[in-house]
Design a protein around this motif. Structure first.
Motif, mmCIF file in Angstrom:
data_model
loop_
_atom_site.group_PDB
_atom_site.id
_atom_site.type_symbol
_atom_site.label_atom_id
_atom_site.label_comp_id
_atom_site.label_asym_id
_atom_site.label_seq_id
_atom_site.Cartn_x
_atom_site.Cartn_y
_atom_site.Cartn_z
ATOM 1 N N THR A 104 -1.111 0.332 -8.668
ATOM 2 C CA THR A 104 -0.883 0.425 -7.225
ATOM 3 C C THR A 104 -1.579 1.643 -6.638
ATOM 4 O O THR A 104 -2.262 1.549 -5.606
ATOM 5 C CB THR A 104 0.622 0.502 -6.932
ATOM 6 N N LEU A 105 -1.428 2.783 -7.303
ATOM 7 C CA LEU A 105 -2.021 4.014 -6.805
ATOM 8 C C LEU A 105 -3.551 3.957 -6.802
ATOM 9 O O LEU A 105 -4.187 4.387 -5.838
ATOM 10 C CB LEU A 105 -1.550 5.199 -7.644
ATOM 11 N N SER A 106 -4.134 3.390 -7.847
ATOM 12 C CA SER A 106 -5.605 3.348 -7.908
ATOM 13 C C SER A 106 -6.173 2.439 -6.817
ATOM 14 O O SER A 106 -7.181 2.768 -6.194
ATOM 15 C CB SER A 106 -6.085 2.913 -9.294
ATOM 16 N N TYR A 107 -5.517 1.296 -6.568
ATOM 17 C CA TYR A 107 -5.986 0.428 -5.488
ATOM 18 C C TYR A 107 -5.718 1.042 -4.113
ATOM 19 O O TYR A 107 -6.522 0.884 -3.185
ATOM 20 C CB TYR A 107 -5.344 -0.950 -5.576
ATOM 21 N N LEU A 108 -4.612 1.754 -3.977
ATOM 22 C CA LEU A 108 -4.303 2.414 -2.713
ATOM 23 C C LEU A 108 -5.329 3.511 -2.410
ATOM 24 O O LEU A 108 -5.829 3.611 -1.283
ATOM 25 C CB LEU A 108 -2.891 2.997 -2.759
ATOM 26 N N VAL A 109 -5.654 4.311 -3.419
ATOM 27 C CA VAL A 109 -6.641 5.384 -3.234
ATOM 28 C C VAL A 109 -8.006 4.798 -2.904
ATOM 29 O O VAL A 109 -8.679 5.243 -1.963
ATOM 30 C CB VAL A 109 -6.718 6.279 -4.488
ATOM 31 N N SER A 110 -8.424 3.762 -3.630
ATOM 32 C CA SER A 110 -9.738 3.173 -3.351
ATOM 33 C C SER A 110 -9.762 2.526 -1.971
ATOM 34 O O SER A 110 -10.772 2.594 -1.266
ATOM 35 C CB SER A 110 -10.136 2.173 -4.436
ATOM 36 N N GLY A 111 -8.653 1.917 -1.556
ATOM 37 C CA GLY A 111 -8.587 1.322 -0.220
ATOM 38 C C GLY A 111 -8.648 2.363 0.885
ATOM 39 O O GLY A 111 -9.299 2.157 1.912
ATOM 40 N N CYS A 112 -7.974 3.494 0.677
ATOM 41 C CA CYS A 112 -8.027 4.578 1.667
ATOM 42 C C CYS A 112 -9.436 5.161 1.773
ATOM 43 O O CYS A 112 -9.925 5.422 2.876
ATOM 44 C CB CYS A 112 -7.022 5.663 1.321
#
Length: 77
Positions: A21-29
């Motif tokens: 979740t965190l890796s996709y959230l960071v890449s999305g941001c």
């Protein structure tokens, strides 16, 4: 793919689902932020390429972890 190699330890200590979740959230941001910079014309070809590398660094780590969750035969002991 340096993302999965460098972030693998966090996936084991923090937790696989949280880190996915965190890796996709960071890449999305990062993608949203760099899209805004691209829209305003603030990125050159070099900075745009660097931006894609940063985004792919985090997204590839999440994708690799998801792949290992889906296929149990690929998990390392």
């Amino acid at each position: 793919m340096p993302g999965p190699l460098l972030l693998a330890r966090l996936f084991h200590t923090v937790g696989r689902r949280r880190m996915i979740t965190l890796s996709y959230l960071v890449s999305g941001c990062y993608l949203a932020g760099f899209a805004q910079l691209f829209r305003t014309g603030a990125l050159t070809a070099v900075t745009l390429t660097s931006a894609w590398c940063v985004i792919f660094f985090f997204a590839s780590a999440g994708a690799s972890a998801v792949h290992h969750d889906i296929d149990p035969a690929l998990r390392q002991p």
